[in-house]
Design a protein around this motif. Structure first.
Motif, PDB file in Angstrom:
ATOM      1  N   UNK A 117       0.846  -1.193   0.000  1.00  0.00           N
ATOM      2  CA  UNK A 117       0.000   0.000   0.000  1.00  0.00           C
ATOM      3  C   UNK A 117       0.883   1.246   0.000  1.00  0.00           C
ATOM      4  N   UNK A 118       0.941   1.926  -1.119  1.00  0.00           N
ATOM      5  CA  UNK A 118       1.879   3.039  -1.286  1.00  0.00           C
ATOM      6  C   UNK A 118       1.500   4.283  -0.485  1.00  0.00           C
ATOM      7  N   UNK A 119       0.247   4.407  -0.065  1.00  0.00           N
ATOM      8  CA  UNK A 119      -0.199   5.584   0.687  1.00  0.00           C
ATOM      9  C   UNK A 119      -0.248   5.345   2.190  1.00  0.00           C
ATOM     10  N   UNK A 120       0.065   4.150   2.645  1.00  0.00           N
ATOM     11  CA  UNK A 120      -0.059   3.798   4.054  1.00  0.00           C
ATOM     12  C   UNK A 120       0.859   4.651   4.930  1.00  0.00           C
ATOM     13  N   UNK A 121       0.243   5.332   5.915  1.00  0.00           N
ATOM     14  CA  UNK A 121       1.038   6.145   6.836  1.00  0.00           C
ATOM     15  C   UNK A 121       0.941   5.649   8.278  1.00  0.00           C
ATOM     16  N   UNK A 122      -0.136   4.937   8.608  1.00  0.00           N
ATOM     17  CA  UNK A 122      -0.327   4.442   9.974  1.00  0.00           C
ATOM     18  C   UNK A 122      -0.721   2.976   9.955  1.00  0.00           C
ATOM     19  N   UNK A 123       0.020   2.168  10.699  1.00  0.00           N
ATOM     20  CA  UNK A 123      -0.282   0.743  10.819  1.00  0.00           C
ATOM     21  C   UNK A 123      -0.138   0.331  12.274  1.00  0.00           C
ATOM     22  N   UNK A 124      -1.178  -0.265  12.798  1.00  0.00           N
ATOM     23  CA  UNK A 124      -1.162  -0.744  14.181  1.00  0.00           C
ATOM     24  C   UNK A 124      -1.300  -2.266  14.171  1.00  0.00           C
ATOM     25  N   UNK A 125      -0.223  -2.955  14.600  1.00  0.00           N
ATOM     26  CA  UNK A 125      -0.195  -4.420  14.591  1.00  0.00           C
ATOM     27  C   UNK A 125       0.052  -4.983  15.995  1.00  0.00           C
ATOM     28  N   UNK A 126      -0.157  -4.160  16.997  1.00  0.00           N
ATOM     29  CA  UNK A 126      -0.022  -4.568  18.400  1.00  0.00           C
ATOM     30  C   UNK A 126      -0.797  -5.858  18.646  1.00  0.00           C
ATOM     31  N   UNK A 127      -0.161  -6.827  19.264  1.00  0.00           N
ATOM     32  CA  UNK A 127      -0.841  -8.056  19.655  1.00  0.00           C
ATOM     33  C   UNK A 127      -1.021  -9.093  18.561  1.00  0.00           C
ATOM     34  N   UNK A 128      -0.465  -8.856  17.379  1.00  0.00           N
ATOM     35  CA  UNK A 128      -0.526  -9.860  16.305  1.00  0.00           C
ATOM     36  C   UNK A 128       0.673 -10.774  16.500  1.00  0.00           C
ATOM     37  N   UNK A 129       0.533 -11.746  17.345  1.00  0.00           N
ATOM     38  CA  UNK A 129       1.662 -12.529  17.850  1.00  0.00           C
ATOM     39  C   UNK A 129       2.251 -13.544  16.869  1.00  0.00           C
ATOM     40  N   UNK A 130       1.590 -13.759  15.741  1.00  0.00           N
ATOM     41  CA  UNK A 130       2.147 -14.694  14.762  1.00  0.00           C
ATOM     42  C   UNK A 130       3.125 -14.012  13.803  1.00  0.00           C
ATOM     43  N   UNK A 131       3.263 -12.703  13.930  1.00  0.00           N
ATOM     44  CA  UNK A 131       4.167 -11.981  13.041  1.00  0.00           C
ATOM     45  C   UNK A 131       5.608 -12.219  13.438  1.00  0.00           C
ATOM     46  N   UNK A 132       6.484 -12.158  12.439  1.00  0.00           N
ATOM     47  CA  UNK A 132       7.913 -12.362  12.677  1.00  0.00           C
ATOM     48  C   UNK A 132       8.693 -11.177  12.096  1.00  0.00           C
ATOM     49  N   UNK A 133       9.992 -11.301  12.127  1.00  0.00           N
ATOM     50  CA  UNK A 133      10.851 -10.260  11.567  1.00  0.00           C
ATOM     51  C   UNK A 133      10.584 -10.046  10.075  1.00  0.00           C
ATOM     52  N   UNK A 134      10.028 -11.031   9.405  1.00  0.00           N
ATOM     53  CA  UNK A 134       9.696 -10.894   7.986  1.00  0.00           C
ATOM     54  C   UNK A 134       8.710  -9.750   7.748  1.00  0.00           C
ATOM     55  N   UNK A 135       7.820  -9.536   8.695  1.00  0.00           N
ATOM     56  CA  UNK A 135       6.866  -8.432   8.569  1.00  0.00           C
ATOM     57  C   UNK A 135       7.576  -7.088   8.595  1.00  0.00           C
ATOM     58  N   UNK A 136       8.505  -6.935   9.515  1.00  0.00           N
ATOM     59  CA  UNK A 136       9.250  -5.679   9.622  1.00  0.00           C
ATOM     60  C   UNK A 136      10.073  -5.441   8.361  1.00  0.00           C
ATOM     61  N   UNK A 137      10.682  -6.502   7.836  1.00  0.00           N
ATOM     62  CA  UNK A 137      11.454  -6.370   6.596  1.00  0.00           C
ATOM     63  C   UNK A 137      10.563  -5.891   5.460  1.00  0.00           C
ATOM     64  N   UNK A 138       9.369  -6.448   5.364  1.00  0.00           N
ATOM     65  CA  UNK A 138       8.434  -6.051   4.306  1.00  0.00           C
ATOM     66  C   UNK A 138       8.021  -4.590   4.460  1.00  0.00           C
ATOM     67  N   UNK A 139       7.803  -4.158   5.695  1.00  0.00           N
ATOM     68  CA  UNK A 139       7.354  -2.788   5.944  1.00  0.00           C
ATOM     69  C   UNK A 139       8.454  -1.753   5.725  1.00  0.00           C
ATOM     70  N   UNK A 140       9.687  -2.193   5.670  1.00  0.00           N
ATOM     71  CA  UNK A 140      10.804  -1.268   5.471  1.00  0.00           C
ATOM     72  C   UNK A 140      10.666  -0.484   4.169  1.00  0.00           C
ATOM     73  N   UNK A 141       9.937  -1.017   3.217  1.00  0.00           N
ATOM     74  CA  UNK A 141       9.752  -0.345   1.939  1.00  0.00           C
ATOM     75  C   UNK A 141       8.586   0.626   1.889  1.00  0.00           C
ATOM     76  N   UNK A 142       7.894   0.807   2.990  1.00  0.00           N
ATOM     77  CA  UNK A 142       6.730   1.704   3.027  1.00  0.00           C
ATOM     78  C   UNK A 142       7.197   3.134   3.282  1.00  0.00           C
ATOM     79  N   UNK A 143       7.424   3.866   2.217  1.00  0.00           N
ATOM     80  CA  UNK A 143       8.030   5.196   2.303  1.00  0.00           C
ATOM     81  C   UNK A 143       7.199   6.201   3.095  1.00  0.00           C
ATOM     82  N   UNK A 144       5.877   6.086   3.067  1.00  0.00           N
ATOM     83  CA  UNK A 144       5.016   7.074   3.736  1.00  0.00           C
ATOM     84  C   UNK A 144       4.627   6.666   5.157  1.00  0.00           C
ATOM     85  N   UNK A 145       5.075   5.509   5.600  1.00  0.00           N
ATOM     86  CA  UNK A 145       4.717   5.030   6.937  1.00  0.00           C
ATOM     87  C   UNK A 145       5.354   5.931   8.001  1.00  0.00           C
TER      88      UNK A 145
END
Length: 143
Positions: free
Chosen positions: A97-125
């Motif tokens: 999502x190229x326009x994404x500026x706010x993402x709240x993933x608190x408590x999503x316990x199945x997420x791993x470091x792969x999620x953070x790596x993917x989000x690194x490309x979100x320029x507007x976050x």
């Protein structure tokens, strides 16, 4: 309609999706009985969504979040806090999502470091709430 608990059903959200194609903001937080069926219908019917809060909708899976990311490309804010079934696959879809500026993933316990790596490309976050989500990853990394 947030906090409607047992009152809000998939049928209710499917009706909104069918009748409100220009809907831009929806908060259905804590509506525990909503499933992928309603959120997928919302994605299909409300492509103009810019802000969605599905926090504590504990039945949601990657399927509905992937559908949102594919159809609601103008999303700027997404709250999936405590959606316990979500995995890295959902966040990888959200990361497109190229326009994404706010993402709240608190408590999503199945997420791993792969999620953070993917989000690194979100320029507007500008806001990423991961409170407690990655604690187990960092603990493992330190041992």
């Amino acid at each position: 309609v947030a906090y409607c608990g047992k009152l809000l059903t998939d049928e209710s959200i499917k009706a909104v999706a069918a009748c409100c194609p220009e809907l831009t903001v929806l908060n259905v937080a804590d509506c525990k009985f909503l499933t992928d069926e309603s959120i997928t219908a919302l994605a299909a019917g409300c492509g103009s969504l810019t802000s969605l809060d599905v926090s504590r909708c504990k039945s949601l899976t990657d399927e509905s979040i992937k559908a949102l990311a594919a159809a609601c490309t103008s999303l700027t804010s997404l709250n999936v806090r405590n959606c316990e079934k979500l995995t890295d696959e959902a966040i990888k879809a959200v990361s497109t999502l190229t326009e994404l500026s706010t993402l709240r993933i608190f408590g999503c316990r199945k997420l791993t470091a792969e999620s953070i790596k993917a989000l690194a490309g979100c320029a507007k976050l500008t806001t990423l709430d991961t409170t407690s989500t990655f604690r187990q990853i960092f603990k493992r990394g330190l041992t």
